[in-house]
Design an enzyme around this catalytic site. Sequence first.
Site, mmCIF file in Angstrom:
data_model
loop_
_atom_site.group_PDB
_atom_site.id
_atom_site.type_symbol
_atom_site.label_atom_id
_atom_site.label_comp_id
_atom_site.label_asym_id
_atom_site.label_seq_id
_atom_site.Cartn_x
_atom_site.Cartn_y
_atom_site.Cartn_z
ATOM 1 N N SER A 240 0.829 -1.218 0.000
ATOM 2 C CA SER A 240 0.000 0.000 0.000
ATOM 3 C C SER A 240 0.859 1.262 0.000
ATOM 4 O O SER A 240 0.591 2.211 -0.750
ATOM 5 C CB SER A 240 -0.966 0.006 1.187
ATOM 6 N N HIS A 270 -2.006 -8.942 1.925
ATOM 7 C CA HIS A 270 -1.723 -7.677 2.616
ATOM 8 C C HIS A 270 -2.909 -7.368 3.543
ATOM 9 O O HIS A 270 -3.214 -8.156 4.434
ATOM 10 C CB HIS A 270 -1.459 -6.603 1.552
ATOM 11 N N HIS A 318 5.671 -12.805 7.526
ATOM 12 C CA HIS A 318 5.898 -11.416 7.106
ATOM 13 C C HIS A 318 7.105 -11.349 6.186
ATOM 14 O O HIS A 318 8.036 -12.140 6.331
ATOM 15 C CB HIS A 318 6.116 -10.496 8.323
ATOM 16 N N ASP A 375 -2.418 -8.583 11.604
ATOM 17 C CA ASP A 375 -3.764 -9.001 11.216
ATOM 18 C C ASP A 375 -4.298 -10.179 12.034
ATOM 19 O O ASP A 375 -5.494 -10.454 12.020
ATOM 20 C CB ASP A 375 -3.779 -9.362 9.729
HETATM 21 N N1 CMX Z 1 1.208 -19.751 5.796
HETATM 22 C C1 CMX Z 1 1.667 -20.658 4.927
HETATM 23 N N2 CMX Z 1 2.738 -20.455 4.144
HETATM 24 C C2 CMX Z 1 3.394 -19.306 4.306
HETATM 25 C C3 CMX Z 1 3.006 -18.329 5.233
HETATM 26 C C4 CMX Z 1 1.858 -18.587 6.000
HETATM 27 N N3 CMX Z 1 1.373 -17.702 6.871
HETATM 28 N N4 CMX Z 1 3.855 -17.289 5.149
HETATM 29 C C5 CMX Z 1 4.744 -17.597 4.190
HETATM 30 N N5 CMX Z 1 4.457 -18.814 3.685
HETATM 31 C C6 CMX Z 1 5.120 -19.489 2.561
HETATM 32 C C7 CMX Z 1 5.026 -18.599 1.326
HETATM 33 O O1 CMX Z 1 3.765 -18.730 0.683
HETATM 34 C C8 CMX Z 1 6.175 -19.109 0.524
HETATM 35 O O2 CMX Z 1 5.776 -20.317 -0.090
HETATM 36 P P1 CMX Z 1 6.272 -20.704 -1.581
HETATM 37 O O3 CMX Z 1 7.760 -20.848 -1.470
HETATM 38 O O4 CMX Z 1 5.546 -21.975 -1.854
HETATM 39 O O5 CMX Z 1 5.868 -19.576 -2.467
HETATM 40 C C9 CMX Z 1 7.212 -19.441 1.583
HETATM 41 O O6 CMX Z 1 6.493 -19.604 2.802
HETATM 42 C C10 CMX Z 1 8.248 -18.351 1.777
HETATM 43 O O7 CMX Z 1 7.563 -17.124 2.021
HETATM 44 P P2 CMX Z 1 8.217 -15.989 2.943
HETATM 45 O O8 CMX Z 1 9.470 -15.536 2.277
HETATM 46 O O9 CMX Z 1 8.318 -16.453 4.334
HETATM 47 O O10 CMX Z 1 7.103 -14.868 2.925
HETATM 48 P P3 CMX Z 1 6.848 -13.749 1.814
HETATM 49 O O11 CMX Z 1 7.736 -12.608 2.102
HETATM 50 O O12 CMX Z 1 6.904 -14.326 0.445
HETATM 51 O O13 CMX Z 1 5.333 -13.369 2.083
HETATM 52 C C11 CMX Z 1 3.471 -12.837 3.424
HETATM 53 C C12 CMX Z 1 4.961 -12.636 3.218
HETATM 54 C C13 CMX Z 1 2.976 -11.920 4.522
HETATM 55 C C14 CMX Z 1 2.723 -12.474 2.119
HETATM 56 C C15 CMX Z 1 3.224 -14.332 3.813
HETATM 57 O O14 CMX Z 1 3.860 -14.599 5.049
HETATM 58 C C16 CMX Z 1 1.766 -14.683 3.898
HETATM 59 O O15 CMX Z 1 1.164 -14.999 2.859
HETATM 60 N N6 CMX Z 1 1.133 -14.628 5.123
HETATM 61 C C17 CMX Z 1 -0.270 -14.881 5.283
HETATM 62 C C18 CMX Z 1 -1.094 -13.669 4.827
HETATM 63 C C19 CMX Z 1 -0.929 -12.516 5.802
HETATM 64 O O16 CMX Z 1 -1.071 -12.666 6.997
HETATM 65 N N7 CMX Z 1 -0.697 -11.325 5.245
HETATM 66 C C20 CMX Z 1 -0.635 -10.091 6.034
HETATM 67 C C21 CMX Z 1 0.761 -9.514 6.208
HETATM 68 C C22 CMX Z 1 0.740 -8.215 6.981
HETATM 69 C C23 CMX Z 1 0.040 -7.157 6.171
HETATM 70 O O17 CMX Z 1 0.582 -6.723 5.154
HETATM 71 O O18 CMX Z 1 -1.067 -6.787 6.512
#
Ligand code: CMX
Length: 460
Positions: A240, A270, A318, A375
């Site tokens: 954002s 997000h 995150h 969240d």
């Molecule tokens: N559940 C399951 N798998 C997860 C996960 C979770 N909560 N968080 C990360 N992973 C997975 C990713 O999908 C990724 O998988 P692939 O290799 O298969 O693509 C792997 O772990 C590595 O990801 P990462 O480097 O740890 O995390 P990213 O920086 O790519 O993504 C985020 C960060 C927040 C998008 C991710 O942790 C996520 O999807 N979390 C759940 C959604 C969420 O809570 N979002 C809100 C974040 C805060 C906000 O912006 O409001």
Amino acid sequence: MAIKEILSRKGEEFRPRTMKLIKDFGGVVIDEVTIDHAIGGVRDIRCLVTDISYLDPQEGIRFRGKTIPETFAALPKAKNSEYPTVESFWFFLLIGDVPTEEQVEEVLAEWKVRQNVPEYVWKLLRAMPPDSHPMVMLSSAILVLQKDSKFAAYYNSGNFNKKVAWEYVYEDAFDLVARIPVIAAFIYNLKYRNDAQIAIDPTLDAGANFAHMIGQCEEYKDVARMYFILHSDHESGNVSAHATHLVHSALSDPYYAYSAGLNGLAGPLHGLANREVLDWTLKFQQKYCHGVEPTRELITKALWDTLNSGQVVPGYGHAVLRKTDPRYMSQREFCLATPGLKDDPLFKLVSMIFEVAPGVLTEQGKAKNPWPNVDAQSGVIQWYYGLREWDFYTVLFGVGRALGCMANITWDRILGYAIERPKSVTTAMLEQWAAEGGRKLHEPKVAPAATDTKAPSTAH
Ligand code: CMX
């Protein structure tokens, strides 16, 4: 001294630092880019600048150098409250100093003038299909305000001067942060309360007025203040904030820019995650508990079922943080200190998930950060106070995030940041550099081969 004058003086004092860095040290290397970065979302590359907040992976966010508890402790409080007003926090983010009581009074007075929303916004919202998502409504309401943008009018005046352009961004930014809680309250009443609107109470601060306008109780005034402050800023790289910065870098005015930021916030990875958490938690109760108390075993099973079906566990993980989000902890402390909430079954369930989920995510071994983010906790508080329309939760996030985004783009203009335009390469180029062990930075650049169908045919 008026806020704009203080900001002007701060800008004059700060600008030489940026100018010197560009002029004398522009070639200093601060990071390096790998193929992983280019394909994997530019994670961790230091290529944005902001002085408004900084996110340390271990410690979490600092607003203007202060942790969340330090921020809450330092700022002047709202009347009869332990929480600061959103107005005093806006001054703090924008100016970088803790405001005096007199300065808070000035911001409060100015906020009240700016918070009035033109009638055409209500007409637009009422004309939208009733099943429109509240984030679409919020983003559209912000965008329609563009016609009265002071920055756009200044740009079109024919006398555009880069040095003073920030003053018009500031005007729009301040208008926008003052209006957005009122717009959010209107959307809530329109969508969920049969358009039973409640007028602004001009005696109240922004958080208290939001609570009043959605028909909430006295206690919720602090919830709103806390919520908007906690969600305000998380440095510049999140979707954002970055979208807002990017769009404004083309000198699109703050309304265009923040509407874009909100559209990014609406994604499930997000800001929509706060709604997903509630959805996940309630579905868990329905599917796994069948009237029995939730247990760690049931939660473990539900988490693995989610992961095995290819979904993410919402509210966990995150891109930058590597510890529990202090915004999560701050809200958890609020719950623990609030008698009814402390014993609320949903809060207890979310606390149990907090005990179990990091272990499950660690065992799965994919997420770099198995800990909860902001969240994971926010929806529970809203639910407890009867705000159960969870599609609306991201709107609340959007109201808070406006504070950070608007402070940031005001400073973008004060410091004259350039239009953002990273360079793309083709997959064939990456393959060639991979074979050669890296791109030779000072040799002629690789031209796309004529036979390479993946290479773009025209330049933009
Ligand atoms: N559940 C399951 N798998 C997860 C996960 C979770 N909560 N968080 C990360 N992973 C997975 C990713 O999908 C990724 O998988 P692939 O290799 O298969 O693509 C792997 O772990 C590595 O990801 P990462 O480097 O740890 O995390 P990213 O920086 O790519 O993504 C985020 C960060 C927040 C998008 C991710 O942790 C996520 O999807 N979390 C759940 C959604 C969420 O809570 N979002 C809100 C974040 C805060 C906000 O912006 O409001």
